[in-house]
Design an enzyme around this catalytic site. Structure first.
Site, mmCIF file in Angstrom:
data_model
loop_
_atom_site.group_PDB
_atom_site.id
_atom_site.type_symbol
_atom_site.label_atom_id
_atom_site.label_comp_id
_atom_site.label_asym_id
_atom_site.label_seq_id
_atom_site.Cartn_x
_atom_site.Cartn_y
_atom_site.Cartn_z
ATOM 1 N N GLY A 234 6.616 4.833 0.999
ATOM 2 C CA GLY A 234 7.392 5.092 2.199
ATOM 3 C C GLY A 234 6.586 4.851 3.465
ATOM 4 N N GLY A 236 5.318 5.580 7.648
ATOM 5 C CA GLY A 236 4.956 6.657 8.559
ATOM 6 C C GLY A 236 3.663 7.361 8.211
ATOM 7 C CB CYS A 262 2.621 3.680 -1.810
ATOM 8 S SG CYS A 262 2.213 2.834 -0.269
ATOM 9 C CD GLN A 266 -0.430 7.513 2.277
ATOM 10 O OE1 GLN A 266 0.418 7.900 3.089
ATOM 11 N NE2 GLN A 266 -0.759 6.231 2.155
ATOM 12 C CG ASN A 304 3.672 -2.008 2.885
ATOM 13 O OD1 ASN A 304 3.006 -1.919 3.918
ATOM 14 N ND2 ASN A 304 4.990 -1.968 2.897
ATOM 15 C CG HIS A 352 3.555 -0.914 -4.091
ATOM 16 N ND1 HIS A 352 4.719 -0.228 -3.831
ATOM 17 C CD2 HIS A 352 2.797 -0.798 -2.977
ATOM 18 C CE1 HIS A 352 4.683 0.269 -2.610
ATOM 19 N NE2 HIS A 352 3.516 -0.069 -2.073
ATOM 20 C CD GLU A 354 6.634 -0.920 -6.908
ATOM 21 O OE1 GLU A 354 6.650 -1.368 -5.748
ATOM 22 O OE2 GLU A 354 5.714 -0.176 -7.320
#
Length: 380
Positions: A234, A236, A262, A266, A304, A352, A354
């Site tokens: 996600g 932000g 990801c 966190q 990412n 990631h 996936e």
């Protein structure tokens, strides 16, 4: 300065005052966001539709973008999320049997302002040297406006630090992705910006995946009778998503198997009491070398993220949920790429597994999650 008459002219203006000129690409207008770059050679449609890019202007380092157009099978979510798009050389034609439209037509359709320019290498080097920064892309009626006026607007745009964006991209209502074949497990997947391929990978392994809104509480998550809990990627600042951290602590208290990727990594870090911090320019692409510290094996992985977890890498450390350790590290910069609890069934990775468009080195992590759920079932 003199006004620019051509509606095809565009400018990219960075927060530090650097100006790049090029040709308008996609929708015309103005847009603002954090300027980042992606080093992937493939998968531009997956990048555009990845919710983790919400409120970011993405520059592609691959020199030729749009060759295969866009289709209705590869999107990772319901829309394009990038705030703006920067490419070097747009393809003049789309050549793929699955294509339903050109990339530029789709960008225009969804109102994504972009720029095609020869300076993507210089832009990438500047971001690497000075760090990610706010930026704006201007074309159409904004093409000829005074640079200082536009720079002031860039500097007034929101910063990524402190930004709570997971709630903006998450599903509003729960939905179910059914297991493919025999159902083996029931998974609650908290959508903090989930990509479509993620529940699909779990469904391939016999999981009924209940995708839940970002603000779901531990009680709502556990009420589904879940065998395991998943927290997605996600956008932000993870420090701004305290609601997700609180929910995860409830899941850990209940002893449910947990897997996060990801942003989910966190969230696990913060649930364990670890701080997070903003990376200088982040990791975005499909070529990041990550080492499993237990096996020593190196995976080439898709990334990412602009934030990371700060954790001790010299051995196990104590947390409110028992001992934990850093399970994976990035071989480029030593960044923490994975965590796992040693006394409870919980682990996470910063990359990631996936990844659509690849690489698929780490796809076995979904099998590991299923093994944890199977072991927990066996204990009952």
């Amino acid at each position: 300065m003199s006004r620019v008459d051509s509606q095809d002219t565009a400018r990219l203006i960075l927060e530090d005052g650097t100006v790049y000129r090029g040709t308008a690409y996609g929708a015309r207008g103005e847009t603002y966001g954090e300027m980042v770059f992606n080093t992937g050679m493939t998968g531009y449609q997956e990048t555009l539709t990845d919710p983790s890019y919400h409120r970011q202007i993405v520059a592609m380092t691959a020199p030729h973008i749009g060759n295969t157009g866009v289709n209705e099978e590869d999107p990772e979510s319901r829309r394009i999320w990038v705030a703006g798009y920067v490419v070097r050389e747009p393809s003049r034609v789309s050549s793929n049997w699955r294509a339903t439209a050109s990339l530029e037509d789709r960008l225009r359709q969804e109102g994504v302002v972009g720029i095609a320019m020869r300076g993507t290498r210089a832009l990438t080097r500047r971001l690497r040297e000075h760090g990610a920064m706010r930026a704006g892309v201007f074309s159409g009626d904004f093409a000829g406006r005074d640079t200082e006026e536009l720079l002031a607007k860039v500097r007034q745009s929101p910063d990524m630090l402190g930004a709570d964006l997971a709630r903006e991209v998450s599903t509003r209502e729960p939905y179910l992705v059914k297991a493919i074949g025999e159902r083996r497990f029931t998974v609650a997947a908290v959508d903090l910006g989930i990509k479509a391929m993620t529940p699909y990978r779990m469904a391939q392994r016999g999981c009924d995946v209940h995708v839940l809104p970002a603000e779901s509480t531990a009680e709502e998550i556990l009420a589904l009778g879940t065998d395991g809990v998943f927290f997605s990627n996600g956008p932000g600042d993870p420090a701004a998503a305290g609601y997700a951290v609180d929910a995860l602590r409830g899941v850990l208290d209940a002893g449910k198997p947990f897997f996060g990727i990801c942003f989910g990594n966190q969230m696990l870090g913060r649930a364990l009491g670890l701080p997070t911090y903003k990376l200088r320019y982040g990791h975005r692409g499909v070529n990041q070398p990550v080492q499993d510290r237990v096996t020593g094996r190196v995976h080439i992985t898709s990334h990412n993220h602009g934030f990371a977890v700060e954790a001790p890498t010299d051995g196990p450390f104590d947390t409110p949920y028992g001992r934990a350790e850093v399970s994976h590290v990035n071989l480029n910069d030593g960044c923490v790429e994975g965590l796992r609890l040693l006394d409870r069934p919980a682990f996470s990775v910063q990359y990631h597994p996936e990844a659509a468009a690849g690489p698929h080195d780490a796809a076995g992590l979904f099998d590991r999650f299923c093994e944890l759920m199977q072991s927990a079932k066996g204990v009952k």
